[in-house]
Design a protein around this motif. Structure first.
Motif, mmCIF file in Angstrom:
data_model
loop_
_atom_site.group_PDB
_atom_site.id
_atom_site.type_symbol
_atom_site.label_atom_id
_atom_site.label_comp_id
_atom_site.label_asym_id
_atom_site.label_seq_id
_atom_site.Cartn_x
_atom_site.Cartn_y
_atom_site.Cartn_z
ATOM 1 N N VAL A 12 33.906 27.096 43.098
ATOM 2 C CA VAL A 12 33.979 28.191 42.132
ATOM 3 C C VAL A 12 34.069 29.538 42.856
ATOM 4 C CG1 VAL A 12 32.687 29.452 40.364
ATOM 5 C CG2 VAL A 12 32.805 26.954 40.284
ATOM 6 N N ILE A 13 33.207 29.738 43.845
ATOM 7 C CA ILE A 13 33.228 30.987 44.618
ATOM 8 C C ILE A 13 34.575 31.162 45.311
ATOM 9 C CG2 ILE A 13 32.193 32.221 46.571
ATOM 10 C CD1 ILE A 13 29.552 30.832 45.874
ATOM 11 N N PHE A 14 35.076 30.078 45.870
ATOM 12 C CA PHE A 14 36.363 30.075 46.566
ATOM 13 C C PHE A 14 37.495 30.478 45.617
ATOM 14 C CE2 PHE A 14 40.140 27.433 47.315
ATOM 15 C CZ PHE A 14 40.517 27.851 48.577
ATOM 16 N N VAL A 15 37.529 29.881 44.437
ATOM 17 C CA VAL A 15 38.593 30.163 43.464
ATOM 18 C C VAL A 15 38.514 31.603 42.989
ATOM 19 C CG1 VAL A 15 39.405 29.640 41.122
ATOM 20 C CG2 VAL A 15 38.891 27.775 42.706
ATOM 21 N N VAL A 16 37.300 32.083 42.705
ATOM 22 C CA VAL A 16 37.133 33.466 42.249
ATOM 23 C C VAL A 16 37.612 34.450 43.315
ATOM 24 C CG1 VAL A 16 35.422 35.240 41.670
ATOM 25 C CG2 VAL A 16 35.254 32.960 40.655
ATOM 26 N N ALA A 17 37.301 34.180 44.580
ATOM 27 C CA ALA A 17 37.724 35.067 45.667
ATOM 28 C C ALA A 17 39.244 35.089 45.792
ATOM 29 C CB ALA A 17 37.087 34.621 46.982
ATOM 30 N N ILE A 18 39.869 33.920 45.705
ATOM 31 C CA ILE A 18 41.329 33.845 45.843
ATOM 32 C C ILE A 18 42.027 34.547 44.684
ATOM 33 C CG2 ILE A 18 43.310 32.279 45.833
ATOM 34 C CD1 ILE A 18 41.803 32.289 48.459
ATOM 35 N N ILE A 19 41.613 34.233 43.451
ATOM 36 C CA ILE A 19 42.251 34.835 42.279
ATOM 37 C C ILE A 19 41.975 36.331 42.234
ATOM 38 C CG2 ILE A 19 42.300 34.894 39.757
ATOM 39 C CD1 ILE A 19 41.800 31.919 39.746
ATOM 40 N N GLY A 20 40.730 36.729 42.553
ATOM 41 C CA GLY A 20 40.398 38.150 42.559
ATOM 42 C C GLY A 20 41.221 38.924 43.563
ATOM 43 N N GLY A 21 41.419 38.358 44.739
ATOM 44 C CA GLY A 21 42.226 39.019 45.761
ATOM 45 C C GLY A 21 43.671 39.183 45.325
ATOM 46 N N MET A 22 44.226 38.160 44.696
ATOM 47 C CA MET A 22 45.609 38.241 44.223
ATOM 48 C C MET A 22 45.746 39.258 43.092
ATOM 49 S SD MET A 22 47.091 34.334 44.273
ATOM 50 C CE MET A 22 45.803 33.620 43.255
ATOM 51 N N TRP A 23 44.786 39.276 42.188
ATOM 52 C CA TRP A 23 44.858 40.110 40.986
ATOM 53 C C TRP A 23 44.652 41.595 41.280
ATOM 54 C CZ3 TRP A 23 40.503 42.772 38.994
ATOM 55 C CH2 TRP A 23 40.733 43.434 37.784
#
Length: 273
Positions: A12-23
């Protein structure tokens, strides 16, 4: 904490970091994946150190970072593609540096030096093509790509754990099963079909083909990563991500799928434009 919950929390932390960085912004996207590339190369360095070979770590990191960052600014239109030509004298620098190292394994040293950026930084630079496909930064296509990657990983894991009986490639990865691979394939196509309804630019058939590429190449990426780890007798490429291993363990599918997906877009642009 059980391995399942540890794996879930890390995921979950990994996905949030990746999506947040892209967004957030183009530069936050660059930064988040720059971090992934750097950590991935350092993990690869540690695997190389497990063998009697002396890679030129400095040159490997410089080459990988230069290629990854420069290709971003080339595709964003901020600098000329001519900057990428500096990679050639850098590679020559690896050969010339080896002359002065007095090593008994110069060929292996050079090969291992070059494979570090080639295996990690080069594939990740293809992600720049996805975010700048229209000429301006747009993370939508890259987000869809990662949703397919995660669907394949999750489907393979869930189906494999519960129904896996027939070994996919026991010599390389004893825990992988045909049932898991098929489960990941089906999950990926389902998500690809759903994504096609949110994208007016790509037809359903294109999303399904991309899904097929991701599922197949993601599986190959996983197997190749397992092969490399077996060659140096390690279970995981690192321990940064609890329950998932290292950065390379988490992104092995991206490394193989991203170049092929970009190749597909180049092909359809050539055929239909």
């Amino acid at each position: 904490m059980s391995n399942f919950w540890q794996r879930t929390l890390t995921g979950v932390i990994f996905v949030v970091a990746i999506i947040g960085g892209m967004w957030w912004h183009a530069y936050s996207y660059l930064l988040i994946f720059f971090t992934v590339v750097l950590l991935g190369m350092l993990e690869f360095v540690e695997m190389v150190k497990a063998r009697p070979v002396s890679a030129q770590i400095g040159w490997a990191l410089v080459l990988g970072i230069f290629w990854y960052v420069t290709s971003f600014f080339v595709l964003s239109g901020d600098i000329s593609a001519r900057w990428l030509m500096f990679v050639v004298p850098m590679i020559m620098g690896v050969f010339m540096t080896e002359l002065f190292r007095n090593s008994n394994t110069p060929l292996l040293n050079i090969a291992c030096t070059l494979i570090i950026p080639f295996y990690v930084a080069l594939p990740f630079s293809f992600l720049h093509f996805l975010v700048f496909k229209s000429g301006v930064y747009d993370y939508g296509l890259l987000l869809g790509f990662f949703l397919l990657i995660w669907a394949n990983d999750s489907g393979a894991y869930l189906v494999g754990v519960n129904f896996g009986k027939h070994k996919l490639f026991p010599r390389i990865s004893p825990n992988k099963s045909w049932e898991g691979a098929i489960g990941g394939f089906v999950f990926t196509l389902i998500i690809a079909f759903i994504l096609s309804h949110f994208d007016s630019d790509l037809m359903v058939i294109h999303w399904l083909i991309i899904g097929v590429i991701v599922a197949i190449m993601g599986t190959f990426g996983d197997l190749v990563e397992s092969m490399l780890k077996r060659s140096v007798n390690v279970k995981d490429s690192g321990s940064l991500l609890p329950g998932h291993g290292g950065v390379l363990d988490r992104f092995d599918a991206v490394i193989f799928a991203a170049p092929l997906v970009c190749g597909y877009f180049i092909l359809i642009r050539f055929l239909f434009n």
